[in-house]
Motif scaffolding. Structure first.
Motif, PDB file in Angstrom:
ATOM      1  N   GLY A   1       0.868  -1.196  -0.191  1.00 45.84           N
ATOM      2  CA  GLY A   1       0.020   0.110   0.025  1.00 45.84           C
ATOM      3  C   GLY A   1       1.014   1.239   0.083  1.00 45.84           C
ATOM      4  O   GLY A   1       0.196   2.258   0.044  1.00 45.84           O
ATOM      5  N   GLY A   2       2.172   1.232  -0.216  1.00 44.89           N
ATOM      6  CA  GLY A   2       2.887   2.445  -0.142  1.00 44.89           C
ATOM      7  C   GLY A   2       3.455   2.733  -1.673  1.00 44.89           C
ATOM      8  O   GLY A   2       3.194   1.999  -2.534  1.00 44.89           O
ATOM      9  N   ILE A   3       3.989   4.144  -1.629  1.00 45.97           N
ATOM     10  CA  ILE A   3       4.730   4.290  -2.954  1.00 45.97           C
ATOM     11  C   ILE A   3       6.138   4.858  -2.476  1.00 45.97           C
ATOM     12  O   ILE A   3       6.154   5.872  -1.422  1.00 45.97           O
ATOM     13  CB  ILE A   3       4.034   5.473  -3.627  1.00 45.97           C
ATOM     14  CG1 ILE A   3       2.471   4.938  -3.976  1.00 45.97           C
ATOM     15  CG2 ILE A   3       4.745   5.610  -5.055  1.00 45.97           C
ATOM     16  CD1 ILE A   3       1.730   5.929  -4.706  1.00 45.97           C
ATOM     17  N   PRO A   4       7.344   4.559  -3.394  1.00 44.35           N
ATOM     18  CA  PRO A   4       8.577   4.992  -2.978  1.00 44.35           C
ATOM     19  C   PRO A   4       8.391   6.549  -2.920  1.00 44.35           C
ATOM     20  O   PRO A   4       8.045   7.434  -3.630  1.00 44.35           O
ATOM     21  CB  PRO A   4       9.316   4.782  -3.962  1.00 44.35           C
ATOM     22  CG  PRO A   4       8.616   3.236  -4.678  1.00 44.35           C
ATOM     23  CD  PRO A   4       7.418   3.498  -4.475  1.00 44.35           C
ATOM     24  N   GLY A   5       9.157   7.004  -1.741  1.00 44.25           N
ATOM     25  CA  GLY A   5       9.294   8.287  -1.416  1.00 44.25           C
ATOM     26  C   GLY A   5       7.991   8.798  -0.095  1.00 44.25           C
ATOM     27  O   GLY A   5       8.155   9.950   0.470  1.00 44.25           O
ATOM     28  N   GLU A   6       7.188   7.956  -0.008  1.00 42.04           N
ATOM     29  CA  GLU A   6       6.113   8.315   0.814  1.00 42.04           C
ATOM     30  C   GLU A   6       6.503   7.965   2.512  1.00 42.04           C
ATOM     31  O   GLU A   6       7.248   7.141   2.746  1.00 42.04           O
ATOM     32  CB  GLU A   6       4.754   7.459   0.536  1.00 42.04           C
ATOM     33  CG  GLU A   6       3.957   7.958  -0.498  1.00 42.04           C
ATOM     34  CD  GLU A   6       2.782   7.231  -0.878  1.00 42.04           C
ATOM     35  OE1 GLU A   6       1.778   7.697  -1.378  1.00 42.04           O
ATOM     36  OE2 GLU A   6       2.604   6.105  -0.379  1.00 42.04           O
ATOM     37  N   ARG A   7       5.957   8.941   3.222  1.00 38.35           N
ATOM     38  CA  ARG A   7       6.091   8.373   4.594  1.00 38.35           C
ATOM     39  C   ARG A   7       4.747   7.937   5.012  1.00 38.35           C
ATOM     40  O   ARG A   7       3.740   8.645   4.903  1.00 38.35           O
ATOM     41  CB  ARG A   7       6.391   9.651   5.466  1.00 38.35           C
ATOM     42  CG  ARG A   7       6.663   9.398   6.939  1.00 38.35           C
ATOM     43  CD  ARG A   7       7.294  10.527   7.518  1.00 38.35           C
ATOM     44  NE  ARG A   7       8.639  10.697   7.160  1.00 38.35           N
ATOM     45  CZ  ARG A   7       9.690  10.151   7.420  1.00 38.35           C
ATOM     46  NH1 ARG A   7       9.791   9.169   8.355  1.00 38.35           N
ATOM     47  NH2 ARG A   7      10.941  10.462   6.848  1.00 38.35           N
ATOM     48  N   VAL A   8       4.653   6.747   5.851  1.00 41.29           N
ATOM     49  CA  VAL A   8       3.243   6.133   5.969  1.00 41.29           C
ATOM     50  C   VAL A   8       3.247   5.700   7.402  1.00 41.29           C
ATOM     51  O   VAL A   8       4.528   5.414   8.115  1.00 41.29           O
ATOM     52  CB  VAL A   8       3.086   5.011   5.034  1.00 41.29           C
ATOM     53  CG1 VAL A   8       3.165   5.460   3.407  1.00 41.29           C
ATOM     54  CG2 VAL A   8       3.986   3.707   5.344  1.00 41.29           C
TER      55      VAL A   8
ATOM     56  N   SER B   1       2.559  10.668  -2.072  1.00 46.82           N
ATOM     57  CA  SER B   1       3.146  10.796  -3.281  1.00 46.82           C
ATOM     58  C   SER B   1       2.109  11.443  -4.434  1.00 46.82           C
ATOM     59  O   SER B   1       1.112  11.307  -4.070  1.00 46.82           O
ATOM     60  CB  SER B   1       3.582   9.375  -3.939  1.00 46.82           C
ATOM     61  OG  SER B   1       3.876   9.751  -5.366  1.00 46.82           O
ATOM     62  N   ASP B   2       2.648  12.171  -5.307  1.00 46.68           N
ATOM     63  CA  ASP B   2       1.953  12.969  -6.401  1.00 46.68           C
ATOM     64  C   ASP B   2       1.257  11.665  -7.226  1.00 46.68           C
ATOM     65  O   ASP B   2       0.248  11.925  -7.741  1.00 46.68           O
ATOM     66  CB  ASP B   2       2.542  13.834  -7.098  1.00 46.68           C
ATOM     67  CG  ASP B   2       2.937  14.910  -6.423  1.00 46.68           C
ATOM     68  OD1 ASP B   2       2.206  15.399  -5.383  1.00 46.68           O
ATOM     69  OD2 ASP B   2       3.804  15.714  -6.754  1.00 46.68           O
ATOM     70  N   ASP B   3       1.754  10.511  -7.242  1.00 47.07           N
ATOM     71  CA  ASP B   3       1.524   9.709  -8.122  1.00 47.07           C
ATOM     72  C   ASP B   3       0.416   8.566  -7.457  1.00 47.07           C
ATOM     73  O   ASP B   3      -0.229   7.595  -8.020  1.00 47.07           O
ATOM     74  CB  ASP B   3       2.603   8.564  -8.589  1.00 47.07           C
ATOM     75  CG  ASP B   3       3.693   9.219  -9.321  1.00 47.07           C
ATOM     76  OD1 ASP B   3       3.218   9.832 -10.233  1.00 47.07           O
ATOM     77  OD2 ASP B   3       4.911   9.089  -9.020  1.00 47.07           O
ATOM     78  N   ARG B   4       0.051   9.018  -6.107  1.00 49.90           N
ATOM     79  CA  ARG B   4      -1.153   8.137  -5.339  1.00 49.90           C
ATOM     80  C   ARG B   4      -2.415   8.457  -6.178  1.00 49.90           C
ATOM     81  O   ARG B   4      -2.705   9.399  -6.386  1.00 49.90           O
ATOM     82  CB  ARG B   4      -0.965   8.544  -4.058  1.00 49.90           C
ATOM     83  CG  ARG B   4      -2.175   7.509  -3.326  1.00 49.90           C
ATOM     84  CD  ARG B   4      -2.150   8.023  -1.703  1.00 49.90           C
ATOM     85  NE  ARG B   4      -0.860   7.012  -1.207  1.00 49.90           N
ATOM     86  CZ  ARG B   4      -0.998   5.707  -1.076  1.00 49.90           C
ATOM     87  NH1 ARG B   4      -2.234   5.094  -1.246  1.00 49.90           N
ATOM     88  NH2 ARG B   4       0.101   5.155  -0.689  1.00 49.90           N
ATOM     89  N   ARG B   5      -3.330   7.340  -6.215  1.00 48.23           N
ATOM     90  CA  ARG B   5      -4.701   7.647  -6.969  1.00 48.23           C
ATOM     91  C   ARG B   5      -5.509   6.670  -6.011  1.00 48.23           C
ATOM     92  O   ARG B   5      -5.198   5.638  -5.320  1.00 48.23           O
ATOM     93  CB  ARG B   5      -4.690   6.913  -8.375  1.00 48.23           C
ATOM     94  CG  ARG B   5      -4.322   5.714  -8.555  1.00 48.23           C
ATOM     95  CD  ARG B   5      -4.474   5.104  -9.916  1.00 48.23           C
ATOM     96  NE  ARG B   5      -4.346   3.872 -10.184  1.00 48.23           N
ATOM     97  CZ  ARG B   5      -4.272   3.146 -11.256  1.00 48.23           C
ATOM     98  NH1 ARG B   5      -4.497   3.894 -12.529  1.00 48.23           N
ATOM     99  NH2 ARG B   5      -4.316   1.740 -11.716  1.00 48.23           N
ATOM    100  N   GLU B   6      -6.690   6.861  -6.276  1.00 44.83           N
ATOM    101  CA  GLU B   6      -7.765   5.819  -5.663  1.00 44.83           C
ATOM    102  C   GLU B   6      -7.995   4.544  -6.140  1.00 44.83           C
ATOM    103  O   GLU B   6      -8.288   4.815  -7.362  1.00 44.83           O
ATOM    104  CB  GLU B   6      -9.110   6.669  -5.364  1.00 44.83           C
ATOM    105  CG  GLU B   6     -10.065   6.043  -4.576  1.00 44.83           C
ATOM    106  CD  GLU B   6      -9.788   6.286  -3.147  1.00 44.83           C
ATOM    107  OE1 GLU B   6     -10.118   5.068  -2.521  1.00 44.83           O
ATOM    108  OE2 GLU B   6      -8.983   7.207  -2.628  1.00 44.83           O
TER     109      GLU B   6
END
Length: 229
Positions: free
Chosen positions: A35-42, A65-70
């Motif tokens: 459920g994560g994307i590189p660069g995100e803090r979760v 991330s700007d690349d996160r989508r629903e």
């Protein structure tokens, strides 16, 4: 590694791992994160933990991330590890995984960056295995034997899933219970074949022929649980 299932960790997502999860670290040890994307803090919750490795799932995104989508459908449904990531970023992450396999694992230097060809992000799968419970076909949710709806994931064409459902329902009318179906189709999706695992039946060959005609399949094979083909 000093954590146990249920422990919540704040993690900085590092890079993709083969298999769909992301690599993060806690106290110097690897956490394989869903459920994560590189660069995100979760904020993540540990689901499994060993001596040097833990598995975790994202429960809150602290710096997205700007690349996160629903995601569409159930992100825990089989094959949906990247459902929350924009498709262009998915392609980049897959290229990273291939490069890592060559350089780090295979010790093979690359002179150029790996290019991954884009396909449609819907209806792209040409092969799938469905588990069947109570006449309903689906994929397993990650880490469970719970069925999830394959239609909601958009990995397969609607016609492909319809064909599988028709095979199952047609065999059911002959009293034959299906336990799993493997689907394969060509790129044009105008030829489809299935392999079906069923309960024992003396009528399997005849019933399967009827299922092929009803579903418009190119062909089918079957194996009963008593070993009969």
């Amino acid at each position: 590694m000093g954590v146990s299932p249920g422990t919540e960790l704040e993690l900085l997502v590092d890079k993709p791992a083969s298999g769909g999860r992301m690599i993060a670290r806690h106290a110097g040890e690897v956490v394989l994160l869903a459920g994560g994307i590189p660069g995100e803090r979760v904020l993540a919750r540990v689901t499994r933990a060993g001596r040097r490795l833990a598995f975790a799932e994202t429960i809150a995104v602290l710096a997205p991330s700007d690349d996160r989508r629903e995601p569409t459908g159930d992100p825990a449904c089989g094959g949906c590890f990247y459902a929350h990531i924009a498709y262009t970023r998915q392609i980049q992450l897959k290229a990273q995984i291939i490069e890592d396999a060559f350089i780090r694992i295979g010790k093979i230097p690359l002179s150029d960056r790996v290019a991954v060809e884009c396909a449609s992000d819907r209806g792209y799968r040409m092969k799938a295995r469905f588990h069947v419970r109570g006449g309903r076909a689906g994929f397993y949710r990650e880490g469970t034997h719970e069925l999830c709806d394959p239609r909601s994931t958009a990995q397969l064409l609607v016609d492909s899933i319809d064909a599988v459902d028709l095979v199952i329902s047609t065999l059911a009318t002959r009293g034959i219970a299906v336990t799993s179906v493997e689907l394969t189709e060509n790129i044009a999706a105008d030829q489809r074949a299935v392999h079906v695992d069923t309960a024992p039946s003396d009528d399997l060959a005849v019933a399967l022929s009827g299922a092929v005609r009803a579903s418009g399949l190119t062909g089918a094979t079957a194996r009963a649980s008593d070993g009969a083909w």
